[in-house]
Motif scaffolding. Structure first.
Motif: not given
Lengths: 442, 314, 442, 314
Positions: D188-207
């Motif tokens: 997962i790659f994030l280029d977002l102003p607030s990446p911390d907000l997307a980390v929990p979603h990344a956590f769920k999307a990873l295998k």
């Protein structure tokens, strides 16, 4: 990639052993295999059939007096998740002094003697326990600043940490291990430079790629065939100056057979002779004395390559591989000749990019290989010696066979990002090497 | 006394740099005898990796000379802040020449300047300040660690610099730079874990006509807090930077040059033998080149500079 | 340094004009002097007798149509502290969007037409007012992120900011100005490198120092004589290859006469001839045709120096200085001869360090100058061309006249440190040049 | 369709890189006609600084060939992610090859990988992901800006990459990566102003078998918050870095070499005249050298990488 379950550790696998930040590549050749991490020797047999990614606890089996302190032999025991966790949390350390003004470093800060510590180490097998005792007996610990406490704990943890994790080798992990252990083993190709070689060369699941390298422990061909991928149509011709290709990193990847087959490793001299002369002399070449042909690469190779060869950790597969084949099947052509033929036919069809990492001056090799590359295709030449690439740049510029020439290098800075203690790491790697890139023209 | 000005010959009591190689040098005191642990006066013999030196023998020798050791030789050099920084007894983490040079430049230190420094630490930076501001300026240097302040004071005396420096044992974050120093400083340098706490004191100690400020911090958060405080008090020209020096290791590299042309002609009995092939295709070329060491300093600290403009009401 | 009150701006002074981050060195030669900052022309007369550090407001006097938009002539008015203050605070902007998702950059974001803005600019003379209007009329401003708002404001502020500060030139300010305007003007000596030249050379209030430089607008001699200080016993011999030394930075420092006198500027060729031949030919030299001697440096100097000379901003003091003296006092030796004699006597007594920044290959110059340096003294050689210093390094190494040789270069990174927006600046300077340092031996 | 695999000749509809010089290249579409503003179909003429190109003329030409412009010539190159990154229509700030290469390496992207990217932006990084993971992997790319998502989707189709990518218009910080993607991603790659907000979603999307994570942020505070979140969720191998590429500009420098020896001999009528002196002491030497451009990229962003270990309960 597609498997949802992680594969299990098998005999014959290369494995990555990780203890805190230290990683090591090790062949798990037999149940008797042991691995050495500093003063610790680990018996690997209990790893068998456990999934990669598992963590094991080092359990002292015996302690021998060694030259530089005690050498310990350990068995490994699979450990549960709950056993893991930051030592710092376990200890619950919180009260730190505001600065170091009252600390005198007179060597008397630790009340425990080294014999006490050694004894403690025998007695309690958990690093957190040992560190707890050390902290209890340190007269200065609680007066230190948090920064200083952290440093102290890290130092102690490093020494007494008793867990190892077993991981499956990947290009990322191996590039780190090789460069850290001895950058010369990978010709000084640092991670940022390696990643850019892959980008600029455009190597992917489609196309035929040409690589010349004079010894990177197999890292460059492994990285390229990894990018070519399993179940794709890409092919790699990997030329090298030695008698046998260095393949450690390739073997460690444990690629499917069909993918391995698409990495054709050939000797530079021998394959060029095959290529130049195959119209008229193809049969001759096969009939020619195998002994002479096999030896040719060895005598042709530059001084340094001999040393390189001896560095590979695969001595058992070296000479026998060639000799064995030529001896056991005297009438079928040896494998290296078949590979030369496969490579030569790809050379006639031309390649979709060229990557070079030569110990030799790149210029003459480039002259021989550039005609094998199609127009509008990238070339990527690596060297740690800028002067060589300056000359090569000028030569390419004057022949106008290659355009969009760029000579680049990189800085790579790691950061420590921690609350109130954020800064670039105090040490950095000094040499990225240089990349000369461009595009071939029609 | 060898730090005051350039001199030609070693006198008794001088600190002398014994230079063995680029990675090995020692600062020694040119005294013929020392007192050993038993209280006996004995000849001062200094041990090096190239054998021993009878220190008495170097007194009167010209700086820059070669002196014999029992198993080799060394050069005797007059100390200066650069050489001293490389040889001084480390009592704390020290700042090195690249950062120091930028500090002196940005603080505009020159003869006549009044500079305040905190903390004194190992005195490495102090020696640079003193070279730059003597003989007409003055350094006020503060350390909260009493033993370090005492050691530094002793050292400046031995180095012939005592009249240009005052060493204070004092916690400047809590107590400031003493009221005697209000409005006297041209420049202030802070190397403290919480520089922001000392910024109001720096503000008071700078001249009414304005002055320059520098804080050196390993972590970015320290700089962030320091800058907040500087901004609040009306400092301007606030800027932060990092200076990293790289060594370029000079070497001659021999690169093999190979010829692949001979492979184009088929092997026949008329063509040269393999040995002759090899001779033809194995040449080498020499290159004078340089590269960085494998490990470089990647970070020393963030330097934050600021100007206190003239006539700010305090 | 010792004065508690700041000095006042005088006619004949060099002054530094600062508008936001832009700085410029300007000679305040007469009451009619004007200074040009981009499209703005400033009349300087009202600066006279105000203390350095004062801020002035630019008041539009007339606007002329120029090639690239309106060219404005301004008078300057001393302004009060309360007039200053961050434009951002004045505007009290606070509501910023969380991200840029709804902004379409279709060029229609600003409701004001450029003619409106030009009119606005004529009408209200305060940049904060103009920016306020721009913000009011921007359809997207309040939807932008704070980061984006900040960028917008900075861009606008830069364009409409109407204050300048007048500062006294210092080495620090001039090094910045020269390097920013044209790094070649100071031979590419960047601030970090300049600061290290001063450190490594050990130049200070005691001792005699030797500098050879082929054109830094006077920055190197100025930095060294600045470090030698007022009312000290240090001396600088400043050798240069041209007909007349570049002295702008030296003059700008407005040093006391006694200090200026201790910077002896001489032509390299002419002073070496004086030095080598003064035992026997001292009188001859003085009696020799002044014309020939004066011309010698000019013909001797390498091609590039001629261009260098024409870059100095002091044309009025150039030729006349030499010609005038020789013509008006035909019987007293010309000043350059007296300076040569002073320099030669210091050369016989030898120096306490050597600094070189040569456009020419440093090697032959170094051979001529190293015998003039005492043992145990630093030498510091600057070049932007590493290859020259590699050769010089090898030569020095082989003669064993200099030890502790180091070849160094630097990275300099500026940081933006702002709440939640901290990062290294996105652009950095690419070339610090190289320093070769060492210590002379007996 | 020229992005899928190496090809030899320009076909109608290909994106082609028109290479004029190292600093001047254009991505053009090889179509013989275009529709002008009035709705008329006209010949597709492309204007360059070396004159115009009748685009029809390049169809069928071999890639790597030289093509004539009305006032000069250019080369036609097959596009790839590197050349595309240098020529693409900028819709946002983009990431360049040095950072991208590190991202691909650290995320271990290879054919077969399933990668999630947010935001899509100008699609520069997406093209790299697609090259690395095709033909057996898949890219899921998200942008909160609808027009950008639509443009990217169109572009991937034109480039022959549509079957390997799904483009979503979605605010992932608030809404996550859709439940269909739970547990599917290798990286997962994030280029977002607030990446911390997307980390929990990344956590769920990873295998469940684990995976790799990367966040790219210009400011250190974003990385700090992102790392806090990663630590909380059990990611390990967390590390942050900066990659900066320098161009080395190759050039030949002519350096004057001067002779000062002649000054040692006094001028007599027998010695050569000044003109001869000059001839003797003015030589020059050529050096093949390189230097960095005066201005280099000093910062692009902080790259933060982390590993989600296998079998972490979600």
């Amino acid at each position: 990639m597609t498997a949802l379950t992680t594969p299990n550790i098998q005999l014959g696998d290369y494995i990555v052993i990780q203890r805190q930040k230290y990683t090591k590549l090790q062949k798990f050749g037999s149940l008797d295999t042991t691995a050495t991490l500093g003063k610790e020797t680990l018996e690997l047999k209990s790893l068998l059939d456990h999934p990669y990614g598992s963590t094991f606890k080092m359990c002292v089996k015996e302690t021998k007096a060694g030259k530089r302190g005690a050498q310990r032999q350990h068995t490994l025991e699979l450990c549960s998740e709950t056993e893991l966790g930051s030592t710092r949390e376990n200890l619950g350390i919180s009260s730190s002094g505001a600065d170091n003004r009252d600390i005198c470093d007179n060597g008397e800060a630790q009340a425990l003697k080294s014999s006490d510590i050694e004894q403690l180490r025998e007695a309690c097998n958990e690093s957190s326990k040992i560190i707890e005792k050390l902290v209890e007996n340190s007269k200065t610990f609680h007066n230190r600043t948090e920064y200083s406490q952290e440093k102290y704990l890290l130092k102690k943890e490093k020494k007494y940490f008793e867990f190892v994790q077993i991981r499956q080798p990947t290009i990322r992990l191996m590039a780190d291990i090789f460069y850290r252990q001895d950058a010369d083993k990978v010709m000084g190709i640092r991670v940022d430079t390696l990643s850019q070689i892959i980008s600029y060369s455009g190597v992917c699941g489609f196309g035929n790629y040409l690589l010349y390298e004079s010894g990177t422990n197999g890292l460059l061909p492994a990285a390229m065939i990894n990018a070519i991928g399993a179940d794709t149509e890409g092919t790699l011709v990997h030329m090298h100056p030695g008698n046998v290709a260095q393949k450690q990193a390739l073997l460690a990847l444990k690629l499917p057979f069909e993918q391995q087959q698409r990495c054709i490793s050939v000797n530079l001299y021998s394959v060029l002779r095959e290529f130049y002369q195959n119209g008229t002399a193809a049969v001759d070449a096969v009939e020619a004395s195998p002994k002479e042909e096999v030896n040719e690469p060895e005598t042709d190779q530059p001084d340094t390559s001999t040393d390189e060869q001896s560095e590979t950790t695969e001595p058992s597969t070296k000479k026998p591989k060639l000799d064995g084949e030529t001896q056991s099947n005297p009438r079928t052509p040896p494998r290296w000749q078949l590979e030369n033929k496969r490579a030569a036919s790809l050379m006639h069809a031309k390649f979709d990019s060229l990557v070079m990492s030569a110990k030799e001056h790149p210029s003459s090799i480039l002259q021989a290989l550039i005609p094998l590359i199609r127009p509008s295709r990238p070339i990527v030449i690596f060297s740690t010696c800028k002067e060589l690439l300056l000359e090569t740049y000028m030569e390419l510029k004057s022949t106008a066979k290659v355009t969009n020439l760029h000579l680049t290098s990189n800085w790579l800075r790691m950061y420590q990002i921690l609350p109130n203690r954020t800064h670039p790491e105090v040490n950095m790697s000094g040499n990225s090497g240089y990349l000369l890139t461009g595009y071939t023209l029609q | 006394m060898s730090f005051l000005k350039p001199k030609t010959h070693i006198e008794q009591g001088d600190v002398v740099i014994l230079y063995l190689s680029v990675n090995s040098m020692h600062a020694i005191e040119a005294v013929p005898t020392i007192v050993n642990k038993k209280g006996e006066t004995i000849a001062n013999i200094f041990q090096t990796s190239y054998g021993s030196l009878k220190v008495e023998s170097i007194i009167g020798v010209e700086y820059g000379s070669r002196v014999e050791l029992s198993k080799g030789w060394a050069y005797v050099l007059q100390p200066n802040p650069e050489l001293w920084t490389q040889t001084l007894p480390h009592r704390t983490q020290i700042i090195y020449t690249p950062d120091i040079s930028m500090i002196l430049h940005q603080l505009e230190v020159r003869p006549g300047a009044v500079v305040i420094e905190s903390g004194t630490g190992s005195g490495s930076l102090s020696h640079y300040f003193l070279r730059a501001l003597k003989p007409t300026g003055h350094l006020h240097t503060f350390d909260f660690h009493e033993a370090r302040a005492d050691q530094a004071r002793e050292e400046f005396k031995r180095h012939g610099l005592a009249e240009f420096v005052t060493v204070y044992h004092r916690d400047v974050c809590n107590l400031g730079f003493t009221s005697e120093l209000d409005g006297v400083a041209d420049a202030i340098f802070l190397d403290l874990p919480s520089p922001d706490l000392a910024v109001p004191h720096a503000f008071k100690a700078l001249k009414l006509s304005g002055g320059r400020f520098c804080s050196f911090s390993p972590c970015i958060e320290q700089s962030q807090r320091c800058i907040q405080e500087l901004t609040k008090l009306g400092f301007n020209e606030i800027c932060s930077m990092e200076v990293l020096q790289q060594e370029n290791v000079v070497k001659t590299r021999t690169v093999p040059v190979i010829d692949l042309e001979f492979l184009k002609s088929p092997k026949t009995s008329e063509t040269p033998t393999i040995n002759e092939d090899n001779k033809a295709n194995k040449e080498s070329k020499k290159y004078l080149t340089s590269s960085n060491p494998q490990i470089l300093p990647g970070h020393t600290g963030f330097l934050t500079f600021a100007t206190l403009p003239p006539n700010i009401a305090k």
